[in-house]
Scaffold this active site. Structure first.
Site, short mmCIF file in Angstrom:
data_model
loop_
_atom_site.label_atom_id
_atom_site.label_comp_id
_atom_site.label_asym_id
_atom_site.label_seq_id
_atom_site.Cartn_x
_atom_site.Cartn_y
_atom_site.Cartn_z
N ASN A 70 0.86 -1.19 0.00
CA ASN A 70 0.00 0.00 0.00
C ASN A 70 0.89 1.24 0.00
OD1 ASN A 70 -1.84 2.01 0.48
ND2 ASN A 70 -2.36 1.36 2.57
N LYS B 229 0.06 4.29 -0.31
CA LYS B 229 -0.64 5.49 0.20
C LYS B 229 -0.39 6.66 -0.76
CE LYS B 229 -0.28 3.47 4.73
NZ LYS B 229 -0.23 3.61 6.17
N HIS C 258 -9.67 1.35 5.02
CA HIS C 258 -8.38 1.55 5.69
C HIS C 258 -8.56 2.55 6.83
CE1 HIS C 258 -4.27 2.78 6.49
NE2 HIS C 258 -3.90 1.64 5.93
N GLU D 56 -5.38 -4.80 11.06
CA GLU D 56 -4.38 -3.76 11.21
C GLU D 56 -4.64 -2.97 12.49
OE1 GLU D 56 -2.42 -2.50 7.33
OE2 GLU D 56 -4.28 -1.39 7.41
N GLY E 127 2.53 2.33 11.00
CA GLY E 127 3.54 3.38 10.91
C GLY E 127 4.32 3.64 12.18
N SER F 56 3.18 -1.90 10.34
CA SER F 56 4.64 -1.93 10.57
C SER F 56 5.32 -3.24 10.17
CB SER F 56 4.96 -1.61 12.04
OG SER F 56 4.68 -0.27 12.32
P1 PGA Z 1 2.71 0.51 7.64
O1 PGA Z 1 1.26 0.74 7.00
O2 PGA Z 1 3.23 -0.80 7.11
O3 PGA Z 1 3.52 1.69 7.19
O4 PGA Z 1 2.53 0.46 9.12
C1 PGA Z 1 0.37 -0.33 6.84
C2 PGA Z 1 -0.94 0.18 6.37
O5 PGA Z 1 -1.36 1.27 6.78
O6 PGA Z 1 -1.63 -0.48 5.56
#
Ligand code: PGA
Length: 238
Positions: free
Chosen positions: A7, A9, A87, A156, A162, A198
Protein backbone atom coordinates in the site's frame (compact mmCIF):
# COMPACT_ATOMS: atom_id res chain seq x y z
CA UNK A 1 1.55 -18.85 -1.03
CA UNK A 2 0.92 -15.89 1.22
CA UNK A 3 -0.44 -12.72 -0.37
CA UNK A 4 1.70 -9.60 -0.07
CA UNK A 5 -0.07 -6.29 -0.60
CA UNK A 6 1.96 -3.09 -0.95
CA UNK A 7 0.00 0.00 0.00
CA UNK A 8 1.91 3.04 -1.26
CA UNK A 9 -0.64 5.49 0.20
CA UNK A 10 -0.14 9.03 -1.21
CA UNK A 11 3.57 8.64 -1.85
CA UNK A 12 5.99 8.73 -4.79
CA UNK A 13 6.11 10.89 -7.91
CA UNK A 14 5.95 9.64 -11.48
CA UNK A 15 9.75 9.42 -11.83
CA UNK A 16 9.98 7.47 -8.57
CA UNK A 17 7.38 5.03 -9.89
CA UNK A 18 9.31 4.49 -13.13
CA UNK A 19 12.51 3.80 -11.19
CA UNK A 20 10.57 1.48 -8.89
CA UNK A 21 9.25 -0.46 -11.88
CA UNK A 22 12.76 -0.70 -13.40
CA UNK A 23 14.02 -2.09 -10.15
CA UNK A 24 11.23 -4.72 -9.98
CA UNK A 25 12.17 -5.73 -13.50
CA UNK A 26 15.89 -5.90 -12.65
CA UNK A 27 15.17 -8.12 -9.65
CA UNK A 28 14.12 -10.95 -12.00
CA UNK A 29 11.71 -12.06 -9.28
CA UNK A 30 8.19 -13.28 -9.89
CA UNK A 31 5.42 -11.34 -8.23
CA UNK A 32 2.50 -13.71 -8.68
CA UNK A 33 1.42 -13.39 -5.03
CA UNK A 34 2.02 -9.63 -4.82
CA UNK A 35 -0.56 -6.86 -5.17
CA UNK A 36 0.71 -3.34 -5.79
CA UNK A 37 -1.55 -0.53 -4.58
CA UNK A 38 -0.04 2.72 -5.85
CA UNK A 39 -2.10 5.90 -6.11
CA UNK A 40 -4.78 5.61 -8.84
CA UNK A 41 -2.83 7.71 -11.35
CA UNK A 42 -0.07 5.10 -11.49
CA UNK A 43 -2.19 1.93 -11.61
CA UNK A 44 -1.89 1.58 -15.39
CA UNK A 45 1.92 1.75 -15.23
CA UNK A 46 1.86 -1.43 -13.15
CA UNK A 47 -0.94 -3.10 -15.11
CA UNK A 48 0.79 -2.47 -18.44
CA UNK A 49 3.86 -4.28 -17.16
CA UNK A 50 1.80 -7.28 -16.06
CA UNK A 51 1.67 -6.73 -12.30
CA UNK A 52 -1.43 -7.42 -10.20
CA UNK A 53 -2.81 -4.24 -8.69
CA UNK A 54 -5.33 -3.04 -6.16
CA UNK A 55 -6.85 0.39 -5.62
CA UNK A 56 -6.45 2.05 -2.23
CA UNK A 57 -10.16 2.91 -2.14
CA UNK A 58 -13.20 3.05 -4.41
CA UNK A 59 -16.26 5.24 -4.70
CA UNK A 60 -19.32 4.02 -2.87
CA UNK A 61 -21.33 5.10 -5.92
CA UNK A 62 -21.81 3.32 -9.21
CA UNK A 63 -21.03 6.33 -11.41
CA UNK A 64 -22.25 9.83 -12.26
CA UNK A 65 -21.77 13.28 -10.73
CA UNK A 66 -19.29 12.46 -7.95
CA UNK A 67 -16.34 14.72 -8.68
CA UNK A 68 -13.02 13.20 -7.71
CA UNK A 69 -14.35 9.68 -7.24
CA UNK A 70 -13.31 6.56 -9.16
CA UNK A 71 -15.81 3.72 -9.41
CA UNK A 72 -15.26 0.00 -8.94
CA UNK A 73 -16.44 -0.52 -12.50
CA UNK A 74 -13.92 1.95 -13.90
CA UNK A 75 -11.12 0.34 -11.92
CA UNK A 76 -12.16 -3.09 -13.13
CA UNK A 77 -12.22 -1.82 -16.71
CA UNK A 78 -8.51 -0.90 -16.62
CA UNK A 79 -7.52 -4.25 -15.10
CA UNK A 80 -7.55 -3.66 -11.35
CA UNK A 81 -8.10 -6.88 -9.34
CA UNK A 82 -8.27 -5.87 -5.65
CA UNK A 83 -9.54 -2.90 -3.63
CA UNK A 84 -8.56 -1.87 -0.12
CA UNK A 85 -11.74 -0.94 1.73
CA UNK A 86 -12.04 0.86 5.06
CA UNK A 87 -8.38 1.55 5.69
CA UNK A 88 -8.06 3.24 9.09
CA UNK A 89 -6.75 6.41 7.43
CA UNK A 90 -9.92 6.63 5.32
CA UNK A 91 -12.02 5.89 8.38
CA UNK A 92 -10.23 8.66 10.28
CA UNK A 93 -10.02 11.39 7.64
CA UNK A 94 -13.04 10.64 5.44
CA UNK A 95 -15.53 9.05 7.83
CA UNK A 96 -15.42 5.79 5.90
CA UNK A 97 -16.98 3.75 8.74
CA UNK A 98 -20.29 4.77 7.25
CA UNK A 99 -19.49 3.62 3.75
CA UNK A 100 -17.63 0.34 4.10
CA UNK A 101 -20.59 -1.92 3.42
CA UNK A 102 -21.61 0.05 0.31
CA UNK A 103 -18.04 -0.17 -0.92
CA UNK A 104 -17.83 -3.90 -0.24
CA UNK A 105 -21.04 -4.34 -2.24
CA UNK A 106 -19.57 -2.29 -5.09
CA UNK A 107 -16.56 -4.60 -5.15
CA UNK A 108 -18.77 -7.70 -5.25
CA UNK A 109 -21.02 -6.31 -7.97
CA UNK A 110 -18.08 -5.36 -10.15
CA UNK A 111 -15.71 -8.26 -9.66
CA UNK A 112 -13.06 -6.61 -7.47
CA UNK A 113 -11.68 -8.59 -4.54
CA UNK A 114 -12.13 -6.50 -1.38
CA UNK A 115 -9.41 -6.26 1.24
CA UNK A 116 -11.37 -5.03 4.23
CA UNK A 117 -9.21 -3.33 6.87
CA UNK A 118 -10.22 -3.58 10.51
CA UNK A 119 -8.37 -2.84 13.73
CA UNK A 120 -8.56 -1.34 17.18
CA UNK A 121 -6.95 1.88 18.40
CA UNK A 122 -4.52 2.10 21.30
CA UNK A 123 -7.22 2.89 23.81
CA UNK A 124 -9.38 -0.08 22.79
CA UNK A 125 -6.34 -2.31 22.91
CA UNK A 126 -5.42 -1.12 26.41
CA UNK A 127 -8.98 -1.77 27.55
CA UNK A 128 -9.09 -5.27 26.06
CA UNK A 129 -11.79 -4.21 23.60
CA UNK A 130 -10.03 -5.52 20.48
CA UNK A 131 -12.41 -8.37 19.71
CA UNK A 132 -15.51 -6.26 20.32
CA UNK A 133 -14.22 -3.60 17.93
CA UNK A 134 -13.38 -6.18 15.29
CA UNK A 135 -16.79 -7.87 15.52
CA UNK A 136 -18.47 -4.50 15.19
CA UNK A 137 -16.37 -3.52 12.17
CA UNK A 138 -16.98 -6.86 10.47
CA UNK A 139 -20.74 -6.67 11.04
CA UNK A 140 -20.86 -3.08 9.83
CA UNK A 141 -18.94 -3.99 6.67
CA UNK A 142 -20.89 -7.14 5.82
CA UNK A 143 -24.33 -5.75 6.54
CA UNK A 144 -26.58 -6.64 3.62
CA UNK A 145 -23.70 -8.13 1.63
CA UNK A 146 -25.08 -11.29 0.05
CA UNK A 147 -22.97 -12.31 -2.89
CA UNK A 148 -19.46 -12.32 -1.53
CA UNK A 149 -17.25 -15.19 -2.58
CA UNK A 150 -13.76 -13.86 -2.13
CA UNK A 151 -12.92 -11.65 0.81
CA UNK A 152 -9.68 -10.73 2.50
CA UNK A 153 -9.71 -9.09 5.88
CA UNK A 154 -6.59 -7.21 6.91
CA UNK A 155 -6.17 -7.05 10.65
CA UNK A 156 -4.38 -3.76 11.21
CA UNK A 157 -4.15 -2.51 14.80
CA UNK A 158 -4.24 1.26 14.34
CA UNK A 159 -1.51 1.72 16.92
CA UNK A 160 0.79 -0.55 14.92
CA UNK A 161 0.43 1.36 11.64
CA UNK A 162 3.54 3.38 10.91
CA UNK A 163 4.76 3.09 14.51
CA UNK A 164 7.34 0.34 14.14
CA UNK A 165 5.56 -1.56 16.93
CA UNK A 166 3.63 -4.78 16.37
CA UNK A 167 1.56 -6.94 18.72
CA UNK A 168 3.25 -10.10 19.96
CA UNK A 169 2.89 -13.07 17.66
CA UNK A 170 0.57 -14.98 19.99
CA UNK A 171 -1.81 -12.04 19.99
CA UNK A 172 -1.81 -11.81 16.19
CA UNK A 173 -2.32 -15.55 15.88
CA UNK A 174 -5.24 -15.45 18.30
CA UNK A 175 -6.90 -12.51 16.54
CA UNK A 176 -6.45 -13.95 13.05
CA UNK A 177 -8.07 -17.22 14.14
CA UNK A 178 -10.80 -15.31 15.94
CA UNK A 179 -11.65 -13.29 12.80
CA UNK A 180 -11.85 -16.44 10.65
CA UNK A 181 -14.05 -18.24 13.15
CA UNK A 182 -16.31 -15.28 13.73
CA UNK A 183 -16.95 -14.75 10.02
CA UNK A 184 -17.47 -18.45 9.39
CA UNK A 185 -19.84 -18.96 12.32
CA UNK A 186 -21.90 -15.89 11.55
CA UNK A 187 -21.78 -15.57 7.76
CA UNK A 188 -20.89 -19.10 6.69
CA UNK A 189 -18.01 -18.40 4.41
CA UNK A 190 -14.28 -18.83 4.61
CA UNK A 191 -12.12 -15.77 4.34
CA UNK A 192 -8.41 -15.08 4.23
CA UNK A 193 -6.82 -12.87 6.85
CA UNK A 194 -3.78 -10.63 6.37
CA UNK A 195 -1.77 -8.89 9.06
CA UNK A 196 -0.86 -5.23 8.56
CA UNK A 197 0.87 -2.57 10.65
CA UNK A 198 4.64 -1.93 10.57
CA UNK A 199 5.47 -5.12 8.67
CA UNK A 200 9.16 -4.77 7.85
CA UNK A 201 12.40 -6.61 7.23
CA UNK A 202 13.09 -6.21 10.95
CA UNK A 203 10.07 -8.21 12.12
CA UNK A 204 9.13 -10.44 9.19
CA UNK A 205 11.02 -13.48 10.56
CA UNK A 206 8.97 -13.20 13.73
CA UNK A 207 5.71 -12.67 11.82
CA UNK A 208 6.41 -15.68 9.61
CA UNK A 209 6.16 -17.89 12.69
CA UNK A 210 2.40 -17.31 12.62
CA UNK A 211 0.87 -19.96 10.38
CA UNK A 212 -2.70 -18.68 10.58
CA UNK A 213 -2.07 -15.50 8.54
CA UNK A 214 -2.64 -15.67 4.79
CA UNK A 215 -0.38 -12.73 4.05
CA UNK A 216 0.58 -9.16 4.86
CA UNK A 217 -0.51 -5.62 4.09
CA UNK A 218 2.66 -3.56 3.92
CA UNK A 219 2.80 0.24 3.95
CA UNK A 220 6.11 2.01 4.52
CA UNK A 221 8.34 -0.94 3.68
CA UNK A 222 6.71 -1.31 0.24
CA UNK A 223 7.84 2.17 -0.85
CA UNK A 224 11.43 1.10 -1.36
CA UNK A 225 11.53 -1.47 -4.15
CA UNK A 226 14.73 -3.12 -2.90
CA UNK A 227 13.39 -3.57 0.63
CA UNK A 228 10.01 -4.71 -0.65
CA UNK A 229 11.67 -7.32 -2.89
CA UNK A 230 13.75 -8.56 0.05
CA UNK A 231 10.60 -8.79 2.15
CA UNK A 232 8.76 -10.73 -0.58
CA UNK A 233 11.72 -13.15 -0.97
CA UNK A 234 11.69 -13.87 2.76
CA UNK A 235 7.93 -14.43 2.75
CA UNK A 236 8.09 -16.71 -0.29
CA UNK A 237 10.91 -18.80 1.12
CA UNK A 238 8.80 -20.39 3.81
P1 PGA B 1 2.71 0.51 7.64
O1 PGA B 1 1.26 0.74 7.00
O2 PGA B 1 3.23 -0.80 7.11
O3 PGA B 1 3.52 1.69 7.19
O4 PGA B 1 2.53 0.46 9.12
C1 PGA B 1 0.37 -0.33 6.84
C2 PGA B 1 -0.94 0.18 6.37
O5 PGA B 1 -1.36 1.27 6.78
O6 PGA B 1 -1.63 -0.48 5.56
Amino acid sequence: MKLVVGNFKMNLLKDDILLYLDSLNDSKMTFSNVVFCPPHIYLSEFINRGYTVGSQDISMEEGGPYTGDVSARQLKSIGVTYAIIGHSERRKFYNDNKYVSKKIKMCCDNGLVPILCIGENQNDYNNAQTKNILMHEIDEALEGVLNINNLYIAYEPIWAIGSGIIPCIDEIDDIVKFIKEYVYNKYRFNIKVLYGGSVSLKNIDELLKINSTDGYLVGGESLNSIKFCQLISKINKI
